[in-house]
Scaffold this motif. Structure first.
Motif, PDB file in Angstrom:
ATOM      1  N   VAL A  44     -40.299  44.550   8.206  1.00 31.95           N
ATOM      2  CA  VAL A  44     -39.273  45.574   8.048  1.00 31.95           C
ATOM      3  C   VAL A  44     -38.027  44.942   7.443  1.00 31.95           C
ATOM      4  N   GLN A  45     -37.281  45.738   6.695  1.00 36.86           N
ATOM      5  CA  GLN A  45     -36.078  45.201   6.043  1.00 36.86           C
ATOM      6  C   GLN A  45     -34.868  45.287   6.968  1.00 36.86           C
ATOM      7  N   ILE A  46     -34.129  44.170   7.008  1.00 30.66           N
ATOM      8  CA  ILE A  46     -32.902  44.068   7.798  1.00 30.66           C
ATOM      9  C   ILE A  46     -31.755  43.912   6.798  1.00 30.66           C
ATOM     10  N   VAL A  47     -30.676  44.628   6.987  1.00 30.03           N
ATOM     11  CA  VAL A  47     -29.540  44.506   6.064  1.00 30.03           C
ATOM     12  C   VAL A  47     -28.304  44.061   6.827  1.00 30.03           C
ATOM     13  N   GLY A  48     -27.583  43.109   6.245  1.00 25.75           N
ATOM     14  CA  GLY A  48     -26.358  42.658   6.898  1.00 25.75           C
ATOM     15  C   GLY A  48     -25.414  42.020   5.896  1.00 25.75           C
ATOM     16  N   ASP A  49     -24.351  41.385   6.409  1.00 27.73           N
ATOM     17  CA  ASP A  49     -23.407  40.731   5.492  1.00 27.73           C
ATOM     18  C   ASP A  49     -23.712  39.235   5.394  1.00 27.73           C
ATOM     19  N   GLU A  50     -22.751  38.466   4.823  1.00 18.77           N
ATOM     20  CA  GLU A  50     -23.004  37.033   4.566  1.00 18.77           C
ATOM     21  C   GLU A  50     -23.470  36.276   5.804  1.00 18.77           C
ATOM     22  N   LYS A  51     -23.144  36.813   6.987  1.00 25.61           N
ATOM     23  CA  LYS A  51     -23.516  36.071   8.210  1.00 25.61           C
ATOM     24  C   LYS A  51     -25.025  35.819   8.284  1.00 25.61           C
ATOM     25  N   LEU A  52     -25.770  36.691   7.576  1.00 25.18           N
ATOM     26  CA  LEU A  52     -27.226  36.485   7.579  1.00 25.18           C
ATOM     27  C   LEU A  52     -27.638  35.358   6.634  1.00 25.18           C
ATOM     28  N   GLY A  53     -26.645  34.888   5.850  1.00 20.18           N
ATOM     29  CA  GLY A  53     -26.942  33.885   4.827  1.00 20.18           C
ATOM     30  C   GLY A  53     -27.449  32.565   5.384  1.00 20.18           C
ATOM     31  N   ASN A  54     -27.165  32.285   6.670  1.00 17.34           N
ATOM     32  CA  ASN A  54     -27.639  30.998   7.212  1.00 17.34           C
ATOM     33  C   ASN A  54     -29.073  31.074   7.747  1.00 17.34           C
ATOM     34  N   LEU A  55     -29.702  32.229   7.619  1.00 19.29           N
ATOM     35  CA  LEU A  55     -31.091  32.341   8.083  1.00 19.29           C
ATOM     36  C   LEU A  55     -32.022  31.825   6.996  1.00 19.29           C
ATOM     37  N   ARG A  56     -33.003  31.055   7.379  1.00 15.83           N
ATOM     38  CA  ARG A  56     -33.974  30.512   6.418  1.00 15.83           C
ATOM     39  C   ARG A  56     -35.362  31.053   6.746  1.00 15.83           C
ATOM     40  N   SER A  57     -36.241  30.925   5.769  1.00 16.17           N
ATOM     41  CA  SER A  57     -37.622  31.382   5.971  1.00 16.17           C
ATOM     42  C   SER A  57     -38.223  30.758   7.232  1.00 16.17           C
ATOM     43  N   GLU A  58     -38.907  31.580   7.974  1.00 16.95           N
ATOM     44  CA  GLU A  58     -39.665  31.188   9.178  1.00 16.95           C
ATOM     45  C   GLU A  58     -38.797  30.852  10.381  1.00 16.95           C
ATOM     46  N   TYR A  59     -37.487  31.069  10.285  1.00 20.06           N
ATOM     47  CA  TYR A  59     -36.670  31.006  11.504  1.00 20.06           C
ATOM     48  C   TYR A  59     -37.139  32.132  12.426  1.00 20.06           C
ATOM     49  N   VAL A  60     -37.098  31.860  13.717  1.00 26.05           N
ATOM     50  CA  VAL A  60     -37.446  32.914  14.681  1.00 26.05           C
ATOM     51  C   VAL A  60     -36.141  33.550  15.140  1.00 26.05           C
ATOM     52  N   ILE A  61     -36.015  34.843  14.958  1.00 28.93           N
ATOM     53  CA  ILE A  61     -34.749  35.489  15.288  1.00 28.93           C
ATOM     54  C   ILE A  61     -34.946  36.747  16.137  1.00 28.93           C
ATOM     55  N   GLU A  62     -33.813  37.140  16.711  1.00 23.79           N
ATOM     56  CA  GLU A  62     -33.765  38.369  17.492  1.00 23.79           C
ATOM     57  C   GLU A  62     -32.621  39.174  16.877  1.00 23.79           C
ATOM     58  N   VAL A  63     -32.904  40.429  16.596  1.00 25.38           N
ATOM     59  CA  VAL A  63     -31.917  41.235  15.880  1.00 25.38           C
ATOM     60  C   VAL A  63     -31.651  42.514  16.661  1.00 25.38           C
ATOM     61  N   GLU A  64     -30.391  42.886  16.771  1.00 23.92           N
ATOM     62  CA  GLU A  64     -30.101  44.220  17.304  1.00 23.92           C
ATOM     63  C   GLU A  64     -29.443  45.026  16.199  1.00 23.92           C
ATOM     64  N   GLY A  65     -29.778  46.291  16.103  1.00 20.49           N
ATOM     65  CA  GLY A  65     -29.180  47.092  15.038  1.00 20.49           C
ATOM     66  C   GLY A  65     -29.678  48.519  15.057  1.00 20.49           C
ATOM     67  N   LEU A  66     -29.173  49.262  14.064  1.00 23.98           N
ATOM     68  CA  LEU A  66     -29.452  50.690  13.988  1.00 23.98           C
ATOM     69  C   LEU A  66     -30.538  50.946  12.938  1.00 23.98           C
ATOM     70  N   ILE A  67     -31.525  51.751  13.290  1.00 28.78           N
ATOM     71  CA  ILE A  67     -32.565  52.079  12.299  1.00 28.78           C
ATOM     72  C   ILE A  67     -32.082  53.247  11.450  1.00 28.78           C
ATOM     73  N   LYS A  68     -32.065  53.006  10.120  1.00 32.90           N
ATOM     74  CA  LYS A  68     -31.587  54.055   9.203  1.00 32.90           C
ATOM     75  C   LYS A  68     -32.666  54.428   8.223  1.00 32.90           C
ATOM     76  N   LYS A  69     -32.696  55.672   7.871  1.00 30.62           N
ATOM     77  CA  LYS A  69     -33.618  56.099   6.823  1.00 30.62           C
ATOM     78  C   LYS A  69     -33.045  55.629   5.491  1.00 30.62           C
ATOM     79  N   ARG A  70     -33.899  55.078   4.613  1.00 33.36           N
ATOM     80  CA  ARG A  70     -33.389  54.636   3.316  1.00 33.36           C
ATOM     81  C   ARG A  70     -33.280  55.829   2.372  1.00 33.36           C
ATOM     82  N   PRO A  71     -32.326  55.803   1.449  1.00 29.94           N
ATOM     83  CA  PRO A  71     -32.272  56.880   0.448  1.00 29.94           C
ATOM     84  C   PRO A  71     -33.594  56.930  -0.318  1.00 29.94           C
ATOM     85  N   ALA A  72     -33.973  58.132  -0.757  1.00 27.66           N
ATOM     86  CA  ALA A  72     -35.299  58.326  -1.367  1.00 27.66           C
ATOM     87  C   ALA A  72     -35.594  57.311  -2.474  1.00 27.66           C
TER      88      ALA A  72
END
Ligand code: ASP
Length: 461
Positions: A44-72
């Protein structure tokens, strides 16, 4: 907050959720950062600001956030959750990861297999292999339910046991308590399942691990899994019908097609004449979703081992001769005796085999003699079975399927290693863990075992 699985995100639009998983990919678009988060149920796609920039492939993470419908115009139909995305509120890194030794977003066939098996725990993150393991689980689950519905009972039989001949070399395990003696790992549960018939179980099955010390080929493993079956008060026809019903039900549940019903029954002689092989493919062109099953029957009971100049069982020594051919046993025309063996072939591979068994102790002894066993050896090796047959043995027969091969065929995989979590490599080493390996002198001493130098070591000195 309770964890939400990625596959469930499209059902929770507008809700705040907590997701856990691995960073599959990261894309930076200036101030916006996109992460594809992966768990065993999907991406699933996660969207955020630069703070997500320190995440690298295969890091194990826990995310809290709001599920939004994407524009068509922003939906991604390549992933099942493509119509939603998670607007990040909080991210927690649970574990970092080094760069992986190989890519896992491909199907992996292009990568050296030894390397894949060394890092099998990473290789299994690949969606193809995860799917294979899940499908294997589902397949075995359906098999268990099917046999349960047919009134079979699953019984586990020992792994530390005595040799049961299936035509391969035994793996042997030294006994510490009785130094100088050895267990053998079962090449199959053959004798135990026959003893269970003497015990009165009538309908037995097992998802059984078997061990054969053979030279490795593409479709062989030193240990493999059999679907093992035995039934009392049956004739060959009953077992063939049961096998056919099982296969048809499994194939239909899997959404595949059967090439020909009822499965053709072809004598061994006919198969050799027509196809030059007892493992043949009925299909004219190879369509992936079509499974062509056929039974091979009437195999010769014995085959001649040229190098050793002796008769061997074509199947195994417990296979009954066709009663019509008993006269050939008497007059020594051994090669003419047909057996009550049957094999199941599917798309050119042998996927199962079995037989109606000998239940007459005298006849069983005679077969052992033809195979070159001396009276004393027969008593030592098989006395338990012959004795059991003196206490009321029902007529019985059974079959075993190579479960790994079947699952590979059902999943369009050429190699059984693709459907086994931790297979051995082509040189016989275990995946990930470096087995076989040397053991401590202390352990050897306890077992009363001394390693003699090999020819190679002697030459070195
Ligand atoms: N034990 C046999 C095998 O492993 C199968 C059978 O005869 O039931 O091939």
């Amino acid at each position: 907050m309770e964890r939400t699985l990625i596959k469930d995100t499209p059902k929770k639009i507008g809700e705040k959720v907590r997701l856990c998983g691995w960073v599959n990919t990261r894309r930076d678009h200036g101030k916006m950062v996109f992460i594809d988060l992966r768990d065993r149920t999907g991406l699933v796609q996660i969207v955020g600001d630069e703070k997500l920039g320190n995440l690298r492939s295969e890091y194990v993470i826990e995310v809290e956030g709001l599920i939004k419908k994407r524009p068509a115009n922003m939906t991604n139909d390549k992933i099942a959750t493509g119509e939603v995305e998670i607007e990040v509120e909080k991210v927690n890194i649970l574990a970092k990861s080094k760069e992986l030794p190989f890519p896992i977003e491909t199907d992996g066939y292009e990568i050296n297999e030894e390397k894949r098996l060394k890092y099998r725990f990473l290789d299994l993150r690949r969606s193809r292999l995860l799917k294979n393991l899940i499908n294997r689980h589902q397949f075995i689950k359906s098999v268990r339910l099917w046999f349960n519905d047919e009134g079979f009972i699953e019984v586990e039989t020992p792994i530390l046991t005595k040799s049961t001949p299936e035509g391969a070399r035994d793996f042997i395990i030294p006994s510490r308590l009785q130094q100088g003696k050895f267990y053998a790992l079962p090449q199959s549960p053959q004798q135990y399942k026959q003893l269970l018939m003497v015990a009165g179980l009538e309908k037995y099955f097992q998802i059984a691990r078997c061990f054969r010390d053979e030279d490795l080929r593409a479709d062989r493993q030193l240990e493999f899994t059999q679907l093992d079956i035995e039934m009392s008060f049956v004739e060959r026809e009953d077992i063939l019908n049961l096998i056919e019903k099982l296969m048809i039900d499994l194939v239909e549940a899997y959404g595949k097609k059967i090439y020909q019903k009822p499965f053709p029954r072809i004598s061994y002689q006919e198969a050799m004449k027509k196809y030059g092989d007892d493992k043949f493919d009925l299909r004219e062109k190879k369509e992936d979703d079509v499974l062509a099953f056929a039974f091979v029957i009437d195999q010769p009971l014995f085959s001649w081992k040229k190098e050793e100049k002796r008769w061997d069982s074509s199947h195994h020594p417990f296979t009954a001769p066709n009663p019509k051919d008993l006269k050939f046993l008497e007059n020594g025309e051994i090669e003419k005796v047909r057996s009550w063996q049957y094999d199941l072939v599917c798309n050119g591979s042998e996927v199962g085999g079995g037989s109606i068994r000998i239940t007459n102790a005298k006849l069983q002894e005679k077969i052992f003699e033809i195979l070159g066993h001396k009276k004393e050896q027969i008593k030592n090796k098989f006395g338990h079975l012959l004795e059991a047959f003196e206490y009321g043995v029902p007529p019985h027969g059974g079959v075993a399927f190579g479960l790994d091969r079947l699952i590979a065929i059902f999943n369009n995989e050429d190699s059984i290693r693709e459907v086994i979590a931790f297979p051995v490599t082509s040189s016989g080493e275990s995946s990930v863990m470096d087995a076989p390996s040397e053991v401590d002198q202390e352990q050897l001493k306890e077992l009363g075992i001394q390693i003699t130098p090999t020819q190679k070591d002697v030459k070195k000195k």
